[in-house]
Design an enzyme around this catalytic site. Structure first.
Site, PDB file in Angstrom:
ATOM      1  N   CYS A 191       0.820  -1.219   0.000  1.00  0.00           N
ATOM      2  CA  CYS A 191       0.000   0.000   0.000  1.00  0.00           C
ATOM      3  C   CYS A 191       0.848   1.261   0.000  1.00  0.00           C
ATOM      4  CB  CYS A 191      -0.926  -0.003   1.218  1.00  0.00           C
ATOM      5  SG  CYS A 191      -0.043   0.046   2.801  1.00  0.00           S
ATOM      6  N   ASP A 192       2.156   1.121  -0.002  1.00  0.00           N
ATOM      7  CA  ASP A 192       3.056   2.264   0.103  1.00  0.00           C
ATOM      8  C   ASP A 192       3.364   2.834  -1.275  1.00  0.00           C
ATOM      9  OD1 ASP A 192       5.096   4.095   0.743  1.00  0.00           O
ATOM     10  OD2 ASP A 192       5.815   2.832   2.371  1.00  0.00           O
TER      11      ASP A 192
END
Length: 392
Positions: free
Chosen positions: A321-322
């Site tokens: 999710c980064d």
């Protein structure tokens, strides 16, 4: 572990859910044989580059018996290798690591300060059987990852340290590192000139010289000088040293031995324009692509593509999710690549496995042994060129 003719054969057999490491132990063995045949001294594999038992086994089978280890866990792992000579070449070590290493039979230690020399002597009980290496700081010339800012000593302090180490060492060496992925051999020539001046300045006779690592591999954006050119420059520089006739040589290749020996097979989970979202990324094996700008060769797998179809540049995004999970590339692949396609990212054997983590729950890999040549190679008349990245 299953053996397959190529990554394409894997995709023909199954469509793996997880990313897959494709190991080519034969490539590691070929690289090791080249160094053993062309370098006039001990070839100490830099263990940090890749500790896969299959690649270590290939290096050992080719004749590698010396290992550059940089931590206690590496020592404990490498100590299981029969007849291994371990060199603890991290210039800053904890007292516990020094004691434990000495108890496990390690006698070879590097240092770059008087404090470290004192620490080594205290933790080994002022042992009389030590090989001590003074780490010299040298200039990084055309290297992808300079290393001289963190470790090394130079000038009069280096000469003074060499004198003090000479008084307690059974054998005294000088070592340096020109920086990782050094594209031209002049860095070694300059460093050996620094060694020459240090020996003259200190008035100390040394027993050993370790020229470190830094030997390059090939990537799509990097076409370094042939390794034979590096050897010619290194040997010529050593011939100019005042101790050339009484010195034992060593080197510490890591990337050059294993970069070609592993690849990564990934799946496209989404395409948005020229952005491909794949099932591995910077928190996995693509750290160098994300944070150091490395560009690796790529090849579409599993389906035929019209030969006239153009290869276009893509950016890659990893599964976490980064938003920093991003590999800018460019990575060249057929224009028609789509969700569900697989492709191979080649020449990833150096450091990728070692750095991969488990952020967001990712980081699980399947593994296969591949029998085909690496996509790019530095070695011999059968060195391969980058194949058409269009299809299987």
């Amino acid at each position: 572990m299953e053996k397959l003719s190529s990554a394409s054969a894997l995709i023909e057999k199954c469509r793996p859910e997880r990313p897959v490491r494709g190991l080519r132990p034969h490539a590691a063995g070929r690289a090791a044989r080249w160094f053993l045949e062309n370098f006039p001294g001990d070839v100490a594999y830099a263990y940090k580059a890749n500790s896969s038992v299959f690649l270590i086994g290939a290096l050992y089978g080719a004749g590698i018996r010396h290992f550059d280890v940089a931590s206690l866990p590496e020592i404990e792992d490498a100590a299981t290798i029969p007849d291994a000579h371990l060199h603890f070449m991290h210039p800053v070590k904890s007292r516990h690591a020094i004691r434990r290493a000495y108890d496990m039979g390690v006698r070879s230690f590097s240092l770059d300060s008087e404090d470290e020399l004192r620490k080594i002597m205290e933790c080994t009980g002022n042992a009389k059987d030590l090989i001590l290496w003074v780490r010299l700081a040298v200039s990084a010339i055309n290297s992808r990852i300079p290393l001289e800012h963190k470790f090394g000593i130079y000038g009069q302090p280096a000469a003074d340290l060499l004198v003090k180490a000479r008084q307690v060492a059974l054998e005294l060496g000088v070592t340096f590192h020109v920086g990782s992925q050094t594209g031209t051999p002049d860095a070694y020539s300059t460093a050996l000139g620094d060694v020459h001046r240090l020996i003259v300045q200190s008035g100390v006779m040394i027993d050993r010289l370790d020229i470190g690592g830094g030997f390059p591999s090939r990537y799509p954006d990097s076409d370094p000088a042939p390794l034979q050119d590096f050897m010619k420059v290194i040997i010529a520089g050593i011939e100019q040293l005042p101790v050339k006739d009484n010195i034992k040589l060593a080197c510490e290749p890591g990337r050059a031995l294993v970069a070609e020996a592993e690849s990564l097979i990934v799946r496209v989970d989404a395409r948005r324009g020229n952005n491909l979202y794949i099932n591995d990324g910077s928190y996995g094996m693509l750290f160098d692509a994300a944070h150091l700008g490395f560009i690796f060769p790529t090849k579409l797998l599993g389906r035929d593509v019209d030969p006239s179809e153009p290869l276009v540049p893509f950016e890659l995004w990893g599964p976490t999710c980064d938003s920093i999970d991003h590999m800018k590339g460019p990575f060249l692949l057929p224009a028609s690549i789509a969700e569900g396609d697989y492709f191979e990212i080649g020449n990833m054997g150096a450091y990728a496995r070692a750095i991969a983590g488990r952020f967001n729950g990712y980081g699980e890999y399947d593994e296969v042994i591949l029998l085909d040549p690496p996509m790019l190679s530095m070695y011999g008349a059968d060195a391969t060129e980058l194949p058409a990245a269009r299809s299987r």
